[in-house]
Design a protein around this motif. Structure first.
Motif, PDB file in Angstrom:
ATOM      1  N   ASN A 120      16.570 -23.579  -7.569  1.00 28.15           N
ATOM      2  CA  ASN A 120      15.766 -24.165  -6.498  1.00 28.15           C
ATOM      3  C   ASN A 120      16.197 -23.630  -5.117  1.00 28.15           C
ATOM      4  O   ASN A 120      16.881 -24.287  -4.345  1.00 28.15           O
ATOM      5  CB  ASN A 120      15.945 -25.700  -6.598  1.00 28.15           C
ATOM      6  CG  ASN A 120      15.231 -26.486  -5.539  1.00 28.15           C
ATOM      7  OD1 ASN A 120      15.765 -27.465  -5.026  1.00 28.15           O
ATOM      8  ND2 ASN A 120      14.029 -26.085  -5.178  1.00 28.15           N
ATOM      9  N   LYS A 121      15.751 -22.390  -4.808  1.00 33.06           N
ATOM     10  CA  LYS A 121      16.216 -21.720  -3.580  1.00 33.06           C
ATOM     11  C   LYS A 121      15.795 -22.444  -2.308  1.00 33.06           C
ATOM     12  O   LYS A 121      16.469 -22.361  -1.294  1.00 33.06           O
ATOM     13  CB  LYS A 121      15.763 -20.267  -3.566  1.00 33.06           C
ATOM     14  CG  LYS A 121      14.281 -20.042  -3.520  1.00 33.06           C
ATOM     15  CD  LYS A 121      13.926 -18.574  -3.707  1.00 33.06           C
ATOM     16  CE  LYS A 121      13.905 -18.180  -5.166  1.00 33.06           C
ATOM     17  NZ  LYS A 121      13.508 -16.825  -5.445  1.00 33.06           N
ATOM     18  N   GLU A 122      14.655 -23.174  -2.357  1.00 32.67           N
ATOM     19  CA  GLU A 122      14.190 -23.863  -1.144  1.00 32.67           C
ATOM     20  C   GLU A 122      15.244 -24.846  -0.629  1.00 32.67           C
ATOM     21  O   GLU A 122      15.370 -25.053   0.583  1.00 32.67           O
ATOM     22  CB  GLU A 122      12.871 -24.613  -1.419  1.00 32.67           C
ATOM     23  CG  GLU A 122      11.677 -23.704  -1.746  1.00 32.67           C
ATOM     24  CD  GLU A 122      11.566 -23.342  -3.233  1.00 32.67           C
ATOM     25  OE1 GLU A 122      12.466 -23.736  -4.021  1.00 32.67           O
ATOM     26  OE2 GLU A 122      10.589 -22.669  -3.598  1.00 32.67           O
ATOM     27  N   VAL A 145      21.155 -18.978 -10.088  1.00 27.64           N
ATOM     28  CA  VAL A 145      20.280 -18.679 -11.231  1.00 27.64           C
ATOM     29  C   VAL A 145      19.305 -17.556 -10.864  1.00 27.64           C
ATOM     30  O   VAL A 145      18.960 -16.725 -11.698  1.00 27.64           O
ATOM     31  CB  VAL A 145      19.494 -19.951 -11.663  1.00 27.64           C
ATOM     32  CG1 VAL A 145      18.375 -19.607 -12.636  1.00 27.64           C
ATOM     33  CG2 VAL A 145      20.447 -20.965 -12.284  1.00 27.64           C
ATOM     34  N   ASP A 146      18.908 -17.525  -9.611  1.00 30.41           N
ATOM     35  CA  ASP A 146      18.003 -16.479  -9.136  1.00 30.41           C
ATOM     36  C   ASP A 146      18.586 -15.123  -9.563  1.00 30.41           C
ATOM     37  O   ASP A 146      19.799 -14.890  -9.425  1.00 30.41           O
ATOM     38  CB  ASP A 146      17.939 -16.573  -7.597  1.00 30.41           C
ATOM     39  CG  ASP A 146      16.593 -16.121  -7.059  1.00 30.41           C
ATOM     40  OD1 ASP A 146      15.839 -15.481  -7.811  1.00 30.41           O
ATOM     41  OD2 ASP A 146      16.316 -16.415  -5.885  1.00 30.41           O
ATOM     42  N   SER A 147      17.756 -14.231 -10.087  1.00 34.32           N
ATOM     43  CA  SER A 147      18.276 -12.997 -10.707  1.00 34.32           C
ATOM     44  C   SER A 147      19.073 -12.133  -9.722  1.00 34.32           C
ATOM     45  O   SER A 147      20.115 -11.586 -10.079  1.00 34.32           O
ATOM     46  CB  SER A 147      17.132 -12.192 -11.316  1.00 34.32           C
ATOM     47  OG  SER A 147      16.176 -11.887 -10.343  1.00 34.32           O
ATOM     48  N   GLU A 148      18.599 -12.041  -8.473  1.00 34.03           N
ATOM     49  CA  GLU A 148      19.307 -11.220  -7.484  1.00 34.03           C
ATOM     50  C   GLU A 148      20.694 -11.798  -7.198  1.00 34.03           C
ATOM     51  O   GLU A 148      21.668 -11.059  -7.061  1.00 34.03           O
ATOM     52  CB  GLU A 148      18.524 -11.162  -6.157  1.00 34.03           C
ATOM     53  CG  GLU A 148      17.192 -10.431  -6.226  1.00 34.03           C
ATOM     54  CD  GLU A 148      16.087 -11.251  -6.870  1.00 34.03           C
ATOM     55  OE1 GLU A 148      16.337 -12.426  -7.241  1.00 34.03           O
ATOM     56  OE2 GLU A 148      14.983 -10.720  -7.038  1.00 34.03           O
ATOM     57  N   HIS A 149      20.747 -13.127  -7.097  1.00 34.71           N
ATOM     58  CA  HIS A 149      22.010 -13.776  -6.720  1.00 34.71           C
ATOM     59  C   HIS A 149      22.974 -13.814  -7.890  1.00 34.71           C
ATOM     60  O   HIS A 149      24.184 -13.724  -7.706  1.00 34.71           O
ATOM     61  CB  HIS A 149      21.717 -15.154  -6.126  1.00 34.71           C
ATOM     62  CG  HIS A 149      20.767 -15.013  -4.971  1.00 34.71           C
ATOM     63  ND1 HIS A 149      19.424 -14.819  -5.181  1.00 34.71           N
ATOM     64  CD2 HIS A 149      20.978 -14.930  -3.641  1.00 34.71           C
ATOM     65  CE1 HIS A 149      18.825 -14.648  -4.004  1.00 34.71           C
ATOM     66  NE2 HIS A 149      19.750 -14.716  -3.048  1.00 34.71           N
ATOM     67  N   VAL A 212       7.720 -13.453   1.207  1.00 30.68           N
ATOM     68  CA  VAL A 212       8.509 -14.606   1.660  1.00 30.68           C
ATOM     69  C   VAL A 212       9.640 -14.848   0.660  1.00 30.68           C
ATOM     70  O   VAL A 212      10.764 -15.183   1.031  1.00 30.68           O
ATOM     71  CB  VAL A 212       7.633 -15.878   1.787  1.00 30.68           C
ATOM     72  CG1 VAL A 212       8.500 -17.126   1.939  1.00 30.68           C
ATOM     73  CG2 VAL A 212       6.694 -15.757   2.976  1.00 30.68           C
ATOM     74  N   ASN A 213       9.353 -14.639  -0.633  1.00 29.21           N
ATOM     75  CA  ASN A 213      10.395 -14.867  -1.637  1.00 29.21           C
ATOM     76  C   ASN A 213      11.647 -14.049  -1.326  1.00 29.21           C
ATOM     77  O   ASN A 213      12.757 -14.572  -1.375  1.00 29.21           O
ATOM     78  CB  ASN A 213       9.871 -14.534  -3.040  1.00 29.21           C
ATOM     79  CG  ASN A 213      10.919 -14.797  -4.106  1.00 29.21           C
ATOM     80  OD1 ASN A 213      11.460 -15.898  -4.181  1.00 29.21           O
ATOM     81  ND2 ASN A 213      11.232 -13.797  -4.897  1.00 29.21           N
ATOM     82  N   LYS A 214      11.458 -12.777  -0.996  1.00 30.50           N
ATOM     83  CA  LYS A 214      12.641 -11.957  -0.692  1.00 30.50           C
ATOM     84  C   LYS A 214      13.327 -12.475   0.573  1.00 30.50           C
ATOM     85  O   LYS A 214      14.553 -12.466   0.684  1.00 30.50           O
ATOM     86  CB  LYS A 214      12.227 -10.484  -0.536  1.00 30.50           C
ATOM     87  CG  LYS A 214      13.311  -9.478  -0.824  1.00 30.50           C
ATOM     88  CD  LYS A 214      14.032  -9.689  -2.144  1.00 30.50           C
ATOM     89  CE  LYS A 214      13.121  -9.685  -3.353  1.00 30.50           C
ATOM     90  NZ  LYS A 214      13.845  -9.980  -4.621  1.00 30.50           N
ATOM     91  N   LEU A 216      13.368 -15.650   1.559  1.00 23.93           N
ATOM     92  CA  LEU A 216      14.137 -16.842   1.166  1.00 23.93           C
ATOM     93  C   LEU A 216      15.426 -16.398   0.478  1.00 23.93           C
ATOM     94  O   LEU A 216      16.492 -17.000   0.659  1.00 23.93           O
ATOM     95  CB  LEU A 216      13.323 -17.733   0.216  1.00 23.93           C
ATOM     96  CG  LEU A 216      11.994 -18.312   0.727  1.00 23.93           C
ATOM     97  CD1 LEU A 216      11.307 -19.126  -0.381  1.00 23.93           C
ATOM     98  CD2 LEU A 216      12.187 -19.197   1.960  1.00 23.93           C
ATOM     99  N   GLU A 217      15.334 -15.318  -0.297  1.00 23.70           N
ATOM    100  CA  GLU A 217      16.513 -14.836  -1.032  1.00 23.70           C
ATOM    101  C   GLU A 217      17.577 -14.237  -0.105  1.00 23.70           C
ATOM    102  O   GLU A 217      18.772 -14.330  -0.394  1.00 23.70           O
ATOM    103  CB  GLU A 217      16.089 -13.809  -2.081  1.00 23.70           C
ATOM    104  CG  GLU A 217      15.308 -14.474  -3.200  1.00 23.70           C
ATOM    105  CD  GLU A 217      14.876 -13.548  -4.322  1.00 23.70           C
ATOM    106  OE1 GLU A 217      14.362 -14.041  -5.321  1.00 23.70           O
ATOM    107  OE2 GLU A 217      15.059 -12.324  -4.186  1.00 23.70           O
ATOM    108  N   VAL A 218      17.139 -13.631   0.994  1.00 18.92           N
ATOM    109  CA  VAL A 218      18.103 -13.117   1.981  1.00 18.92           C
ATOM    110  C   VAL A 218      18.903 -14.302   2.547  1.00 18.92           C
ATOM    111  O   VAL A 218      20.140 -14.257   2.643  1.00 18.92           O
ATOM    112  CB  VAL A 218      17.364 -12.347   3.105  1.00 18.92           C
ATOM    113  CG1 VAL A 218      18.267 -12.126   4.315  1.00 18.92           C
ATOM    114  CG2 VAL A 218      16.848 -11.011   2.579  1.00 18.92           C
TER     115      VAL A 218
HETATM  116 MG    MG Z   1      14.669 -13.708  -7.362  1.00 22.67          MG
END
Ligand code: MG
Ligand code: NDP
Length: 381
Positions: A120-122, A145-149, A212-214, A216-218
């Motif tokens: 839940n990145k938000e 859990v996010d794949s990048e992280h 926006v997803n990227k 949020l991931e930054v």
């Molecule tokens: Mg991701």
């Protein structure tokens, strides 16, 4: 010994894939509790299959109906129920709800010193400093859990933080990566929901199309790994094979690779620091893939990514505004009230209007979140 799991957002894309892993490794994991929103069919299916002790749904009516059918299970509902479920005795809480509704349950679970696998990145974007500070204070562990992280976490494994110089997040580019801005003018909801590499819930699929997803991931990476924004880069990589990289001071770069399958990072968060085999493992075959492509991000084309860096650098409540404006705008796009390019336009207008509060408490964050949603909804009236 079997690890007890509580899963928030069980009926979503990440939730269902987490349930797959629990099912595939019955000896290792027991689902003791879960939450759903409105999908009662899947809720009942999971109740029968996993026989959990506690279940939370969104509405009181659904909770009452479930109670009749499953009298032995504790059935709760709404935001209070979500907190009760999140804090239910377990070894790991998987937070896979969508949006900032995940914030308060996460903060309450942190107070119990839990291990939290966070998709839940938000929650991290809207109030990351509160989450990380509280986790430190209460000895809670936050696992990505996010794949990048997950890739960054794995690449940093065993290294000293101060040896690392830069995080490099890869971006597939989403459903519209090959279109110009002019070509984005009249794209439909259906076009945007068609992601080339990943099968995900609708909100994050739109977030990937807008980039926006990227963004949020930054911000998520800044929060989780404590790197300055100037030391976080984004690189277009259309194949989604390298999930992200860490550069070290000696110029070595560590990367984590794999086929695009969210079950891999989800499972790693559940088994960390161990690893379990994947039964239907799709092994990476680089010879078959042949080539991997990389490209500099175009911040004019992907303006939302620039907005996210701006929000992150402004800090404080600005990331709360970015997230809330985006959640509101995406909901309006999905219900066809606004056009695709208006999503970033509304985010930008909400950010322009906002005066940053630098170290906001929870009450301030919740207030800014709800005010921003109202402001954005009113912008199109
Ligand atoms: Mg991701
Ligand atoms: P989905 O939309 O597929 O699922 C969301 C889940 O949350 C569902 O169980 C839904 O219930 C529940 N839910 C929705 N609104 C509420 C609410 N107001 N109160 C309580 N529960 C609610 O989302 P995803 O699984 O795609 O994403 C979950 C999180 O993981 C997001 O933060 C996303 O950014 C992140 N993420 C997702 C990835 C993916 O591959 N999907 C990859 C990386 C990160 P119901 O459906 O029953 O109504």
């Amino acid at each position: 010994m079997s690890k007890k799991i509580v899963l928030l957002g069980a009926t979503g894309s990440i939730g269902v894939q987490t349930a797959d892993i629990i099912r595939e490794h019955k000896e290792e994991f027991t689902l003791v509790g879960f939450s759903a929103g409105k999908n009662m069919e899947l809720t009942k299916q999971f109740l029968k299959e996993f026989m959990p002790e506690i279940v939370c749904v969104q509405s009181e009516d659904d909770a009452k109906a479930l109670k009749v059918e499953f009298p032995a299970v504790s059935i709760v509902f709404g935001s209070q129920g979500l907190i009760e479920t999140a804090t239910y005795e377990a070894d790991i809480l998987v937070n896979a709800v969508i949006g900032s509704v995940g914030l308060e349950p996460t903060l309450e679970a942190i107070k119990q010193g839990r291990i939290i696998a966070i998709a839940n990145k938000e929650t991290l974007v809207t109030a990351g400093h509160l989450v990380m500070e509280s986790a430190k204070r209460h000895g809670a562990t936050i696992l990505p859990v996010d794949s990048e992280h997950s890739a960054l976490f794995q690449s940093l494994n065993g290294e000293k933080r101060e040896q690392a110089s830069r995080l490099i997040l890869t971006a597939s580019g989403g459903s519209f990566r090959d279109r110009t801005r002019a070509e984005l003018q009249n794209v439909t909801v259906q076009d945007a929901l068609n992601h080339p590499n990943w099968s995900m819930g609708s909100k994050i699929t739109i977030d990937s199309a807008t980039m926006v997803n990227k963004g949020l991931e930054v911000i998520e990476a800044h929060i989780l790994f404590d790197f300055d924004y100037k030391d976080i880069n984004v690189l277009m990589h259309r194949e989604s094979i390298i999930h992200s990289m860490v550069e070290f001071h000696d110029t070595s770069v560590m990367a984590q690779l794999g086929t695009p399958d969210m079950r891999v990072p989800i499972q790693y968060a559940l088994t960390y620091p161990e690893r379990l085999p994947r039964p239907e493992a799709k092994r990476l075959n680089l010879a078959e893939i042949g080539k991997l492509h990389f490209q500099e991000m175009d911040y004019e084309r992907f303006r939302a990514l620039k907005l996210a860096f701006d929000a992150g650098k402004a800090g404080g409540t600005m990331t709360t505004v970015l997230n809330a404006a985006n959640e509101q705008a995406v909901a309006m796009f999905l219900s066809e009230e606004i056009q695709f390019l208006q999503i970033e336009e509304l985010i930008e207008r909400a950010m322009d209007k906002h005066e940053v509060i630098s170290t906001p408490d929870l009450e301030t964050i919740l207030h800014v979140d709800s005010e921003t949603r109202k402001t954005v909804a009113n912008m199109i009236k």
